[in-house]
Write a protein that holds these residues in place. Sequence first.
Motif, PDB file in Angstrom:
ATOM      1  N   LYS A 237       0.833  -1.203   0.000  1.00 18.82           N
ATOM      2  CA  LYS A 237       0.000   0.000   0.000  1.00 18.82           C
ATOM      3  C   LYS A 237       0.872   1.260   0.000  1.00 18.82           C
ATOM      4  O   LYS A 237       0.597   2.231  -0.702  1.00 18.82           O
ATOM      5  CB  LYS A 237      -0.925   0.000   1.221  1.00 18.82           C
ATOM      6  N   VAL A 238       1.937   1.232   0.824  1.00 19.87           N
ATOM      7  CA  VAL A 238       2.833   2.387   0.898  1.00 19.87           C
ATOM      8  C   VAL A 238       3.585   2.557  -0.423  1.00 19.87           C
ATOM      9  O   VAL A 238       3.760   3.692  -0.907  1.00 19.87           O
ATOM     10  CB  VAL A 238       3.819   2.233   2.072  1.00 19.87           C
ATOM     11  N   LEU A 253       5.962  10.439   4.501  1.00 21.50           N
ATOM     12  CA  LEU A 253       5.263   9.393   5.241  1.00 21.50           C
ATOM     13  C   LEU A 253       4.037   9.967   5.939  1.00 21.50           C
ATOM     14  O   LEU A 253       3.012   9.287   6.080  1.00 21.50           O
ATOM     15  CB  LEU A 253       6.204   8.749   6.260  1.00 21.50           C
ATOM     16  N   PHE A 254       4.117  11.228   6.339  1.00 15.76           N
ATOM     17  CA  PHE A 254       2.971  11.857   7.004  1.00 15.76           C
ATOM     18  C   PHE A 254       1.762  11.910   6.067  1.00 15.76           C
ATOM     19  O   PHE A 254       0.650  11.546   6.444  1.00 15.76           O
ATOM     20  CB  PHE A 254       3.332  13.278   7.447  1.00 15.76           C
ATOM     21  N   LEU A 267       1.770   3.456  11.398  1.00 13.44           N
ATOM     22  CA  LEU A 267       2.244   3.052  10.081  1.00 13.44           C
ATOM     23  C   LEU A 267       3.717   2.662  10.128  1.00 13.44           C
ATOM     24  O   LEU A 267       4.132   1.670   9.515  1.00 13.44           O
ATOM     25  CB  LEU A 267       2.026   4.188   9.089  1.00 13.44           C
ATOM     26  N   GLN A 268       4.516   3.428  10.873  1.00 12.60           N
ATOM     27  CA  GLN A 268       5.933   3.092  11.020  1.00 12.60           C
ATOM     28  C   GLN A 268       6.114   1.725  11.671  1.00 12.60           C
ATOM     29  O   GLN A 268       6.958   0.928  11.250  1.00 12.60           O
ATOM     30  CB  GLN A 268       6.639   4.171  11.849  1.00 12.60           C
ATOM     31  N   MET A 269       5.286   1.443  12.674  1.00 14.56           N
ATOM     32  CA  MET A 269       5.362   0.150  13.363  1.00 14.56           C
ATOM     33  C   MET A 269       4.944  -0.992  12.441  1.00 14.56           C
ATOM     34  O   MET A 269       5.568  -2.066  12.443  1.00 14.56           O
ATOM     35  CB  MET A 269       4.484   0.165  14.611  1.00 14.56           C
ATOM     36  N   LYS A 270       3.906  -0.777  11.648  1.00 14.38           N
ATOM     37  CA  LYS A 270       3.433  -1.822  10.730  1.00 14.38           C
ATOM     38  C   LYS A 270       4.491  -2.142   9.680  1.00 14.38           C
ATOM     39  O   LYS A 270       4.703  -3.314   9.323  1.00 14.38           O
ATOM     40  CB  LYS A 270       2.122  -1.388  10.069  1.00 14.38           C
ATOM     41  N   LEU A 271       5.174  -1.109   9.184  1.00  9.22           N
ATOM     42  CA  LEU A 271       6.248  -1.335   8.218  1.00  9.22           C
ATOM     43  C   LEU A 271       7.400  -2.103   8.864  1.00  9.22           C
ATOM     44  O   LEU A 271       7.985  -3.002   8.255  1.00  9.22           O
ATOM     45  CB  LEU A 271       6.741  -0.002   7.658  1.00  9.22           C
ATOM     46  N   PHE A 278      10.187   3.087   5.598  1.00  8.31           N
ATOM     47  CA  PHE A 278       9.696   3.960   4.527  1.00  8.31           C
ATOM     48  C   PHE A 278      10.842   4.399   3.629  1.00  8.31           C
ATOM     49  O   PHE A 278      10.717   4.403   2.397  1.00  8.31           O
ATOM     50  CB  PHE A 278       8.995   5.177   5.130  1.00  8.31           C
ATOM     51  N   GLN A 279      11.975   4.767   4.214  1.00  8.53           N
ATOM     52  CA  GLN A 279      13.110   5.243   3.425  1.00  8.53           C
ATOM     53  C   GLN A 279      13.627   4.159   2.490  1.00  8.53           C
ATOM     54  O   GLN A 279      14.007   4.431   1.345  1.00  8.53           O
ATOM     55  CB  GLN A 279      14.237   5.737   4.344  1.00  8.53           C
TER      56      GLN A 279
END
Length: 339
Positions: A237-238, A253-254, A267-271, A278-279
Amino acid sequence: MSNTLSVSSFNLILYSAQQRGAEYNVLCEKVGLTADMLQDPDARLPIRKVQELWKEAVEMTGDEHLALHIGESINTVAVGILAYVMMHCPTLGKALEKLCQYQDIVCDGSKTEFYIKDDLAYVTLTQLSEDMLYPQYAFESELSIYNEAVKGMLGRALPLHAVHFNYPAYSPHLSEYQRIFKTEQVLFESDITGIVFDKKYLDYPILNANPNLFPLFDKHAQSILSSLKQDNSIKEKVKKEILDGLKGEEPSLFNISRNLGIGLRSLQMKLKEEGVTFQQLLDDIRKNLAVQHLQETHLSTTDIAYLLGYSEPSVFFRSFKKWTGYTPNVYRKNPKMVA
């Protein structure tokens, strides 16, 4: 895994709210979306975002039965491929089977089931998504649309024995439910949510059904459903949001968390749980796109830097050398040097 609704269905809610006095742009702004985000009818939006829309739309229109009115506000053919499949089924029973089979194309936050018991046919809804904070809006809009769709397919209203809801009535007046569903039996705090009718209507033919078109639409619906179920991970999704956002600026990411209806930290935790950051996703996508674009001779390196969301070509140059060990110009002269 986040449950979603098709953008085309989201737009139906917006249209219905407009019909009752809501301002389109104001309503979009209140739920953090723009008209551009709603242009692709095949795109998906998180259920939580849809729930925000229902809440704001009801408040803005002052219509507590907005969800109930959606069926008579729209052309049910606008529901898309699912409607076309059902319209070309031979009988109502077959159409309802296809509704249950392909419902996820429209929304996977609830489950539609169809069964027969004691000479009665039941079409029921069950909540699946934890993000469905106001299930009454989803359920009443779905049943309203189903009711109108069946009317269109049969050329007459379907005589209902009863309409059931498994939650308390939020209005003391049942007259609007009785008008919409044309039955006196509107039951709240029931064991089920759904409509009930005599099973003999299952054998009624669908008016204007074309047996030659049915397999074409059915095959297309199967393809769409398969693609939806391939990979619904947060990572994918991201990645899709990153690709959509690489249009002259760097995706954040925001903004992605807002579009997905997921909190930034969540979202950071799910990734992290899926073993990526994200990076890393952003860099991988930019690297792959850069390699592709550098093989397109009509694009300058400045053009490519812009397409990848860099504010300065020099930043793109440094990033590409970090990823590959070569500058973009050196790679362009010998593309085989980068795997």
